[in-house]
Design an enzyme around this catalytic site. Structure first.
Site, PDB file in Angstrom:
ATOM      1  N   ARG A   1       0.868  -1.174   0.000  1.00  0.00           N
ATOM      2  CA  ARG A   1       0.000   0.000   0.000  1.00  0.00           C
ATOM      3  C   ARG A   1       0.906   1.226   0.000  1.00  0.00           C
ATOM      4  NH1 ARG A   1       2.582   1.784   3.711  1.00  0.00           N
ATOM      5  NH2 ARG A   1       1.115   3.473   3.738  1.00  0.00           N
ATOM      6  N   GLY A   2       0.254   2.360  -0.195  1.00  0.00           N
ATOM      7  CA  GLY A   2       1.035   3.590  -0.352  1.00  0.00           C
ATOM      8  C   GLY A   2       1.096   3.915  -1.829  1.00  0.00           C
ATOM      9  N   ALA A   3       0.741   5.134  -2.191  1.00  0.00           N
ATOM     10  CA  ALA A   3       0.592   5.461  -3.614  1.00  0.00           C
ATOM     11  C   ALA A   3       1.784   5.040  -4.477  1.00  0.00           C
ATOM     12  CB  ALA A   3       0.308   6.958  -3.755  1.00  0.00           C
TER      13      ALA A   3
ATOM     14  N   ARG B   1      -7.860  -0.372  -6.497  1.00  0.00           N
ATOM     15  CA  ARG B   1      -8.159   0.693  -5.525  1.00  0.00           C
ATOM     16  C   ARG B   1      -8.307   2.003  -6.305  1.00  0.00           C
ATOM     17  NH1 ARG B   1      -4.292   1.048  -0.419  1.00  0.00           N
ATOM     18  NH2 ARG B   1      -6.086   2.119   0.509  1.00  0.00           N
TER      19      ARG B   1
ATOM     20  N   GLN C   1      -1.686   2.369  10.155  1.00  0.00           N
ATOM     21  CA  GLN C   1      -0.418   2.407   9.402  1.00  0.00           C
ATOM     22  C   GLN C   1       0.652   3.194  10.175  1.00  0.00           C
ATOM     23  OE1 GLN C   1      -3.456   2.908   8.029  1.00  0.00           O
ATOM     24  NE2 GLN C   1      -3.467   2.608   5.804  1.00  0.00           N
TER      25      GLN C   1
ATOM     26  N   ASP D   1      -2.160  10.735  -1.751  1.00  0.00           N
ATOM     27  CA  ASP D   1      -2.552   9.682  -2.689  1.00  0.00           C
ATOM     28  C   ASP D   1      -2.914  10.269  -4.039  1.00  0.00           C
ATOM     29  OD1 ASP D   1      -3.222   8.593   0.202  1.00  0.00           O
ATOM     30  OD2 ASP D   1      -2.851   6.904  -1.156  1.00  0.00           O
TER      31      ASP D   1
ATOM     32  N   ASN E   1      -5.543  12.306   0.959  1.00  0.00           N
ATOM     33  CA  ASN E   1      -4.614  11.524   1.756  1.00  0.00           C
ATOM     34  C   ASN E   1      -5.413  10.764   2.804  1.00  0.00           C
ATOM     35  OD1 ASN E   1      -1.753  10.839   2.180  1.00  0.00           O
ATOM     36  ND2 ASN E   1      -2.033  11.813   4.170  1.00  0.00           N
ATOM     37  N   LYS E   2      -4.708   9.936   3.581  1.00  0.00           N
ATOM     38  CA  LYS E   2      -5.384   9.091   4.561  1.00  0.00           C
ATOM     39  C   LYS E   2      -6.369   9.866   5.430  1.00  0.00           C
ATOM     40  CE  LYS E   2      -4.969   5.696   4.738  1.00  0.00           C
ATOM     41  NZ  LYS E   2      -5.824   4.833   3.901  1.00  0.00           N
TER      42      LYS E   2
HETATM   43  C1  LIG Z   1       3.557   8.061   0.021  1.00  0.00           C
HETATM   44  S1  LIG Z   1       2.223   7.052   0.498  1.00  0.00           S
HETATM   45  C2  LIG Z   1       0.856   7.992   0.232  1.00  0.00           C
HETATM   46  C3  LIG Z   1      -0.343   7.609   1.083  1.00  0.00           C
HETATM   47  O1  LIG Z   1      -0.838   6.250   0.921  1.00  0.00           O
HETATM   48  C4  LIG Z   1      -1.368   5.788   2.177  1.00  0.00           C
HETATM   49  O2  LIG Z   1      -2.644   5.194   2.045  1.00  0.00           O
HETATM   50  P1  LIG Z   1      -2.823   3.566   2.124  1.00  0.00           P
HETATM   51  O3  LIG Z   1      -2.009   3.084   3.299  1.00  0.00           O
HETATM   52  O4  LIG Z   1      -4.326   3.359   2.287  1.00  0.00           O
HETATM   53  O5  LIG Z   1      -2.323   3.033   0.794  1.00  0.00           O
HETATM   54  C5  LIG Z   1      -1.475   7.054   3.008  1.00  0.00           C
HETATM   55  O6  LIG Z   1      -2.612   7.822   2.642  1.00  0.00           O
HETATM   56  C6  LIG Z   1      -0.191   7.748   2.574  1.00  0.00           C
HETATM   57  O7  LIG Z   1      -0.073   9.060   3.009  1.00  0.00           O
END
Ligand SMILES: CSC[C@H]1O[C@H](OP(=O)(O)O)[C@H](O)[C@@H]1O
Length: 352
Positions: free
Chosen positions: A48-50, A91, A198, A239, A249-250
């Protein structure tokens, strides 16, 4: 001894992912060889993570067409597009997923004169290039971010925009790793970030392993640590950033931005230009993923609310550009007026 976590690796013609749903208690690496298994890994957030999602999808597209038997480009393209569209459905919010798939598609079209076996090799090379570029990009984000920070600083971050959300360094955490390299004395406060945690499970883990002073706080403590002057800057990831500077973002990021502005604390967004989507005009146009209610009320296999309770579980929120002090990219630091400055950035750098 500091330990570096490697979330993504291309090894022996397979994609190896660190299963982030098992962290911080188990370090389990899993091998992937199909687009279907990679779709699932993105969906359930093993990766996960963009930026990490984008790199993974690029390899997923290659793995999905590696054994294609079509000989003509026209027939091969139909198969490639099918796999690309399938991976794009995993996603909806992180634009890097679509950015990486589009880049792979453009690579195929640009090499449509090659025979299909050669074209497959070109696509693998492009996925590896996207992977390698990410590390360089994140270090540049860190270098640019450091110009806004100082030794002795207190930084608050949200969710995980760290090495585990990318291929190395992270985006919001990139200046933290570089500050550590410089021997700076600084503290990080990591929001645990419900419901998937996270922050406590990933950000605190990776920073602790790197020997960085990190303190976990619950999501409802941000105002307190700000009021106690422990925080001199907030740095988060993104994101998707819209053309006017609105930031998805989250979930919880919007609230942090409001608190930071109330306490006159700079609120920075650290993201690669691949997370800026000039085709999305404003934050209102960003699709926000809603996830399984069980993530909120049954996170660890024990209900913390009545089963079948009504739950609203958007995985992201949108921070209006007015709340953002600066967007830190690998190409420089962008400030208001975002719409004009982002347009100039993309025109000057001939991105996209
Ligand atoms: C550089 S990561 C960007 C972003 O992705 C994360 O979301 P997820 O864990 O649901 O994929 C989070 O929003 C990070 O800030």
């Amino acid at each position: 001894m500091e330990t570096e976590l490697k979330p993504i690796e291309w090894k022996n013609h397979k994609l190896v992912l660190l299963d982030q749903t098992r962290l911080p208690n188990e370090m389990v690496y899993e091998e992937f060889e199909t687009a279907e298994s990679i779709w699932d890994a993105i969906k359930v957030m093993k990766v996960r993570g963009a930026p990490a999602i984008g790199v993974t999808a690029a390899y997923g597209l290659y793995l999905g067409i590696r054994d294609a038997t079509e000989n003509s480009f026209e027939d091969f393209w139909k198969e490639l597009k099918k796999v690309s569209d399938f991976l794009a459905s995993s996603r909806p919010t992180a634009v890097n997923l679509f950015w990486a798939l589009e880049r792979m598609e453009k690579t195929a079209i640009a090499n449509n004169h090659l025979d299909v076996s050669e074209l497959k090799n070109v696509l693998l090379k492009e996925a590896i290039k996207i992977h390698k570029e990410d590390e360089i990009t994140n270090r540049k984000i860190g270098e640019n971010a450091l110009t806004l920070l100082h030794d002795g600083i207190g930084i608050l971050t949200h969710c995980n925009a760290g090495a585990l959300a990318t291929t190395k360094y992270g985006t919001a955490t990139a200046p933290m790793y570089l500050a550590k390299e410089k021997g700076w004395n600084f503290k990080v406060y990591a929001d645990e970030t419900r419901p998937r945690l996270q922050g406590s499970a990933l950000t605190a883990l990776e920073l602790q392993l790197a020997g960085i002073d990190v303190t976990i706080i619950t999501d409802n403590m941000a105002a307190t640590v700000m009021s106690q002057r422990k925080v001199n800057a907030v740095i988060v990831g993104a994101d998707r950033i819209a053309a006017n500077g609105d930031v998805a973002n989250k979930i919880g990021t919007l609230g942090l931005s409001i608190l930071a502005n109330y306490y006159n604390i700079p609120f920075y967004v650290a993201a690669p230009t691949s997370t800026i989507d000039m085709k999305t005009k404003t934050g209102k146009d960003i699709p926000i993923e809603e996830r399984d209610p069980e993530e909120v009320i049954n996170r660890f296999g024990q209900y913390t609310a009545l089963k079948n309770s009504k739950v609203y579980n958007p995985a992201f929120d949108v921070t209006p550009h007015e709340n953002v002090t600066a967007i830190i990219t690998e190409k420089g630091i962008i400030r208001e007026p975002y719409e004009k400055n982002l347009k100039d950035l993309f025109e000057e750098s001939k991105i996209g």
